[in-house]
Design an enzyme around this catalytic site. Structure first.
Site, PDB file in Angstrom:
ATOM      1  N   GLY A  69       0.554  -1.116   0.357  1.00  0.00           N
ATOM      2  CA  GLY A  69       0.207   0.121   0.044  1.00  0.00           C
ATOM      3  C   GLY A  69       1.001   1.125  -0.247  1.00  0.00           C
ATOM      4  CG  ASN A 156      -6.111   3.801   8.900  1.00  0.00           C
ATOM      5  OD1 ASN A 156      -6.166   5.108   8.215  1.00  0.00           O
ATOM      6  ND2 ASN A 156      -5.547   4.078   9.722  1.00  0.00           N
ATOM      7  CB  THR A 242      12.565  -9.361 -11.320  1.00  0.00           C
ATOM      8  OG1 THR A 242      13.707  -9.204 -11.955  1.00  0.00           O
ATOM      9  CG2 THR A 242      11.816 -10.273 -11.932  1.00  0.00           C
ATOM     10  CB  CYS A 330       2.190   2.502  10.337  1.00  0.00           C
ATOM     11  SG  CYS A 330       0.935   1.271   9.463  1.00  0.00           S
TER      12      CYS A 330
HETATM   13  C1  LIG Z   1      -5.069   3.150   4.898  1.00  0.00           C
HETATM   14  C2  LIG Z   1      -3.788   2.565   4.884  1.00  0.00           C
HETATM   15  N1  LIG Z   1      -3.448   3.137   3.842  1.00  0.00           N
HETATM   16  C3  LIG Z   1      -2.452   2.869   3.963  1.00  0.00           C
HETATM   17  C4  LIG Z   1      -1.372   1.663   4.566  1.00  0.00           C
HETATM   18  C5  LIG Z   1      -0.003   1.352   3.894  1.00  0.00           C
HETATM   19  O1  LIG Z   1      -0.501  -0.154   3.212  1.00  0.00           O
HETATM   20  P1  LIG Z   1       1.208  -1.658   3.706  1.00  0.00           P
HETATM   21  O2  LIG Z   1       0.582  -1.687   4.734  1.00  0.00           O
HETATM   22  O3  LIG Z   1       0.374  -2.231   2.268  1.00  0.00           O
HETATM   23  O4  LIG Z   1       2.367  -0.933   3.063  1.00  0.00           O
HETATM   24  C6  LIG Z   1      -2.679   0.946   5.319  1.00  0.00           C
HETATM   25  C7  LIG Z   1      -1.556   0.125   6.001  1.00  0.00           C
HETATM   26  O5  LIG Z   1      -1.773  -0.117   7.686  1.00  0.00           O
HETATM   27  C8  LIG Z   1      -3.772   0.955   6.057  1.00  0.00           C
HETATM   28  O6  LIG Z   1      -4.349   1.120   6.406  1.00  0.00           O
END
Ligand SMILES: Cc1ncc(COP(=O)(O)O)c(C=O)c1O
Length: 389
Positions: A69, A156, A242, A330
């Site tokens: 993401g 989220n 790749t 995160c």
């Molecule tokens: C709304 C949102 N955007 C971006 C991300 C980041 O995605 P990824 O963990 O695949 O890098 C997340 C993951 O926590 C998310 O919930």
């Protein structure tokens, strides 16, 4: 036994997806090689692209595989920004919202700091909903200064859903591209990229039972963007390197299953989520159900408990075998109030005392009971810790 209520952080890898991944890992060949081994792997990759395109309702050529993401968002936002500024240096404004995930906040703020971008933060109400009227008015006066609009489809933390079609309806007639982070949304509510009118959309595999480290940026055929990774020119020149066929295949399978099961799962989780919400409100007079009046995703329940530390609650629930979250994974481990709640007008005490429960495929009624049984003890402990700190 652990009760896992943190699907928005990551969802369990599905058994059939793991089997598919392992099976394809054993095939030798680079999908860009012209010999038969390479072409066999290429076929796997293209089957995955075709299948993912079907799940998202887009054209297969619009799927750009990435490492997840965050990479998708960086490519979508920076790529669109550089393309637009390259065409017209006066278009430096990125319209967005302070409730976005850091996967898109940080690329935007990087462009602001290093590349002259100006960010227009849309007003957000107490429910976490953006001000569409403000957007409309701003665009009327300033459309020729706007590089792109970047707004997430579903939040989220709070689960609040953005009316993406409304945003695109305002932007498209003015020729302004819209990127949306659908990472928390895809697989939970119906999404049609074709009908959305978006220029680009980010998705990620590990939120829907696929492997971590797999994602895609869906880029409409009419959209041009500047690549952020340079090399062999794979993925229509937008994402060199790749291609990872086994991961793509596993991602596509997870997406296919999630979309096919979506309607039934949304109904089932809605019932469980409502039971959880009722239970929390009955247990604690301190509980404030976040965004209760907004349109939200069916698997998300979010609360603030003013005066309690969300970190303490999380820890005390974990001690009783229940995994929940205070917000974005995160950001977990980083002390401080939720930037999403602050942007929604909560004070620091409220934004520090939040708890997010996100349910998924393996969540049962009994899991909700275990959580509700564990909560009073956790609240009691968190309140006492708050009084003595
Ligand atoms: C709304 C949102 N955007 C971006 C991300 C980041 O995605 P990824 O963990 O695949 O890098 C997340 C993951 O926590 C998310 O919930």
């Amino acid at each position: 036994m652990t009760v896992y209520l943190d699907y928005a952080a990551t969802a369990p890898l599905r058994k059939e997806v793991l089997d598919c991944y392992v099976e394809h890992l054993q095939t030798l060949g680079n999908p860009s090689s012209v010999h038969s081994s390479g072409q066999l792997v290429r076929r796997t990759l293209e089957e995955a692209r075709e299948s993912l395109a079907k799940s998202i309702d887009c054209n297969r050529s619009e799927v750009i595989f990435t490492s997840g993401g965050t990479e998708s968002e960086n490519l979508g936002i920076k790529g669109l920004y550089w393309q637009r500024v390259g065409e017209d240096a006066n278009r430096k404004v990125i319209i967005s919202a302070a409730t976005e995930h850091h996967g898109s906040l940080d690329p935007m703020e990087w462009l602001e700091k290093h590349d002259g971008a100006e960010i227009l933060w849309l007003p957000i109400d107490y429910q976490g909903v953006i001000d569409y009227k403000f957007l409309e008015e701003y665009l009327k006066e300033n459309y020729n200064k706007v590089a792109l609009i970047n707004l997430m489809w579903g939040n989220n933390e709070t689960g609040v859903i953005t009316d993406i079609e409304k945003v695109v309806a305002l932007a498209k007639p003015l020729g302004i591209p819209v990127h949306s982070d659908a990472i928390a949304t895809f697989g939970h509510i119906p999404i049609s990229f074709a009908n959305s009118g978006l220029s680009a959309m980010s998705i990620s595999a590990h939120k829907i039972g696929g492997p971590v480290g797999a994602g895609a940026l869906i880029v409409s055929r009419a959209t041009k963007l500047v690549s952020i990774i340079h090399g062999g020119g794979q993925e229509r020149g937008m994402r060199s390197g790749t291609m990872n066929a086994p991961v793509a295949k596993a991602f596509a399978l997870a997406a296919d299953l999630a979309v096919k099961e979506l309607e039934a799962e949304a109904k089932r989780l809605n019932v469980l989520r409502d039971k959880l919400v009722r239970g929390v409100l009955a247990i604690s007079p301190l509980a404030n159900h976040t965004s209760a009046e907004a349109l939200r995703m069916p698997h998300n329940a979010h609360f603030t408990f003013e005066g309690c530390s969300g970190d303490s609650l999380l820890f005390l629930l974990d001690q009783q075998g229940v995994c929940v979250s205070v917000g974005s994974a995160c950001q977990a481990g980083v002390n401080g109030p939720s930037h999403v709640l602050l942007a929604m007008g909560r004070n620091e005490r409220e934004a520090n005392g939040c708890l997010r429960m996100t349910l998924g495929r393996e969540t049962t009624d009994a899991d909700v009971d275990v959580f509700l049984e564990a909560l009073p003890k956790a609240l009691d402990g968190a309140l006492r810790a708050g009084l003595t700190s």
